[in-house]
Structures are given as structure tokens and as C-alpha cells.
Design a protein around this motif. Sequence first.
Motif, PDB file in Angstrom:
ATOM      1  N   GLY A   1     -13.747 -37.279 -13.721  1.00  0.00           N
ATOM      2  CA  GLY A   1     -12.560 -36.580 -13.265  1.00  0.00           C
ATOM      3  C   GLY A   1     -12.202 -37.084 -11.892  1.00  0.00           C
ATOM      4  N   GLY A   2     -11.426 -36.324 -11.193  1.00  0.00           N
ATOM      5  CA  GLY A   2     -11.041 -36.677  -9.847  1.00  0.00           C
ATOM      6  C   GLY A   2      -9.595 -36.307  -9.586  1.00  0.00           C
ATOM      7  N   ALA A   3      -9.181 -36.530  -8.374  1.00  0.00           N
ATOM      8  CA  ALA A   3      -7.834 -36.166  -7.942  1.00  0.00           C
ATOM      9  C   ALA A   3      -6.787 -36.778  -8.864  1.00  0.00           C
ATOM     10  CB  ALA A   3      -7.619 -36.643  -6.515  1.00  0.00           C
ATOM     11  N   GLY A   4      -5.901 -35.936  -9.358  1.00  0.00           N
ATOM     12  CA  GLY A   4      -4.800 -36.413 -10.189  1.00  0.00           C
ATOM     13  C   GLY A   4      -5.175 -36.825 -11.595  1.00  0.00           C
ATOM     14  N   GLY A   5      -6.420 -36.569 -12.005  1.00  0.00           N
ATOM     15  CA  GLY A   5      -6.857 -36.952 -13.345  1.00  0.00           C
ATOM     16  C   GLY A   5      -6.045 -36.244 -14.421  1.00  0.00           C
ATOM     17  N   GLY A   6      -5.838 -36.917 -15.537  1.00  0.00           N
ATOM     18  CA  GLY A   6      -5.041 -36.368 -16.631  1.00  0.00           C
ATOM     19  C   GLY A   6      -5.826 -35.422 -17.520  1.00  0.00           C
ATOM     20  N   VAL A   7      -5.155 -34.971 -18.561  1.00  0.00           N
ATOM     21  CA  VAL A   7      -5.748 -34.012 -19.484  1.00  0.00           C
ATOM     22  C   VAL A   7      -6.890 -34.660 -20.264  1.00  0.00           C
ATOM     23  CG1 VAL A   7      -4.146 -34.471 -21.392  1.00  0.00           C
ATOM     24  CG2 VAL A   7      -5.254 -32.235 -21.214  1.00  0.00           C
ATOM     25  N   GLN A   8      -7.946 -33.891 -20.463  1.00  0.00           N
ATOM     26  CA  GLN A   8      -9.063 -34.286 -21.311  1.00  0.00           C
ATOM     27  C   GLN A   8      -9.226 -33.210 -22.375  1.00  0.00           C
ATOM     28  OE1 GLN A   8     -12.766 -35.498 -19.439  1.00  0.00           O
ATOM     29  NE2 GLN A   8     -11.723 -35.692 -17.478  1.00  0.00           N
ATOM     30  N   LYS A   9      -9.702 -33.596 -23.535  1.00  0.00           N
ATOM     31  CA  LYS A   9      -9.906 -32.659 -24.630  1.00  0.00           C
ATOM     32  C   LYS A   9     -11.407 -32.519 -24.886  1.00  0.00           C
ATOM     33  CE  LYS A   9      -6.794 -32.678 -27.805  1.00  0.00           C
ATOM     34  NZ  LYS A   9      -6.076 -31.448 -27.473  1.00  0.00           N
ATOM     35  N   ILE A  10     -11.911 -31.306 -24.689  1.00  0.00           N
ATOM     36  CA  ILE A  10     -13.293 -30.999 -25.044  1.00  0.00           C
ATOM     37  C   ILE A  10     -13.242 -30.491 -26.478  1.00  0.00           C
ATOM     38  CG2 ILE A  10     -15.289 -29.554 -24.579  1.00  0.00           C
ATOM     39  CD1 ILE A  10     -14.400 -29.447 -21.639  1.00  0.00           C
ATOM     40  N   VAL A  11     -13.878 -31.210 -27.397  1.00  0.00           N
ATOM     41  CA  VAL A  11     -13.837 -30.860 -28.812  1.00  0.00           C
ATOM     42  C   VAL A  11     -15.193 -30.302 -29.229  1.00  0.00           C
ATOM     43  CG1 VAL A  11     -13.505 -31.736 -31.151  1.00  0.00           C
ATOM     44  CG2 VAL A  11     -12.111 -32.623 -29.278  1.00  0.00           C
ATOM     45  N   LEU A  12     -15.166 -29.094 -29.762  1.00  0.00           N
ATOM     46  CA  LEU A  12     -16.378 -28.425 -30.219  1.00  0.00           C
ATOM     47  C   LEU A  12     -16.279 -28.291 -31.732  1.00  0.00           C
ATOM     48  CD1 LEU A  12     -16.218 -25.786 -27.403  1.00  0.00           C
ATOM     49  CD2 LEU A  12     -17.871 -27.644 -27.533  1.00  0.00           C
ATOM     50  N   ALA A  13     -17.013 -29.149 -32.434  1.00  0.00           N
ATOM     51  CA  ALA A  13     -16.982 -29.155 -33.899  1.00  0.00           C
ATOM     52  C   ALA A  13     -18.012 -28.170 -34.434  1.00  0.00           C
ATOM     53  CB  ALA A  13     -17.281 -30.554 -34.422  1.00  0.00           C
TER      54      ALA A  13
END
Length: 162
Positions: free
Chosen positions: A113-125
Amino acid sequence: MLKTAIATAALLVAASAPALAVNISPVNGNSCQPTAQSRASVDVSEWGVQNNSTSTSARVHCPIVYSLQKNAPYVVAVDVYDRHPTENIVCTLRGQESDGRTVLTRIGYSSGGGAGGGVQKIVLALDNSPSRPVYYSLQCELPKAVSGWVSHIASITAITES
């Protein structure tokens, strides 16, 4: 890792192909509620729920919307913005039977991550639907803010079969 890749692919296909007979139930991250210890550092806005503290991480509980009368979710996806350069957002999904016994636990992390980082998807299957009703709960830990950049949860999506 393979299970996450398959779940991500299922999420993308489900989101783009309504003919697959799935229910997609998203909720905004601003519906998450802080734990008692995190209440002073958590804020909600149209962007979701965020940790404003510059000294400590914050924990929040987030709703998962689905019908007990229909099928249980097989994927829960959390859209997050991880703005901390070294700490990740951690989400734990638990499934409990009506007697309170935990029958399932899944943990997912943002990655980098970090400053200005974009969207991330945490996927829980999830595994196959349980034979008895299971009540799902989601708890996430948001790292502390760094240089004015706050980590936040934008949305939570449960995907079930119709």
C-alpha cells in the motif's frame, strides 16, 4: 493462492455475467462499525469507513448481506484502500452456527500500500455451502494513518447462488 485466484475469477465472472444466476449484495463500507476500543479513531463518509489515528490500528465489524432462506455466500469480497506503506489491512470472516460454535474462519490481507494507492480487493472464498444455517461476521483491522493518508474500506460484497 490458487483458491484466491479462482475466487477472484468467480467474482469477476459473476459481476459481468448476470445469466449465471447469482445474487450480488454489496454494501458501502460506511456501514461498518468500530469496536469499543477503536471508536475514537474511526470515521465514516461516502468513501467508507476509515482509521484517522496516527498512532494505532483500528478494528471494525462489517455487515454481510445475504438471506438465510437462500444459499449462503460462496465469496465475500472487500474493496479496500491500503494507504500504509508497510502494514496491511487484515479482514477475518467467521461462520458460526446458531449455538455460537465457529465452524469456519477465513483471513485475507491487502498487499502493499502507500500514499495514493488504488483499490485492492480482499477475496475470502468459502467452501461448499454448509448443511445448516451459518451466520457470517466480518471484522477488519485498518492500519494507522500515515502523513495524512488514511486506510479505508470502501465496500463489502457477498456473492451467493440464486
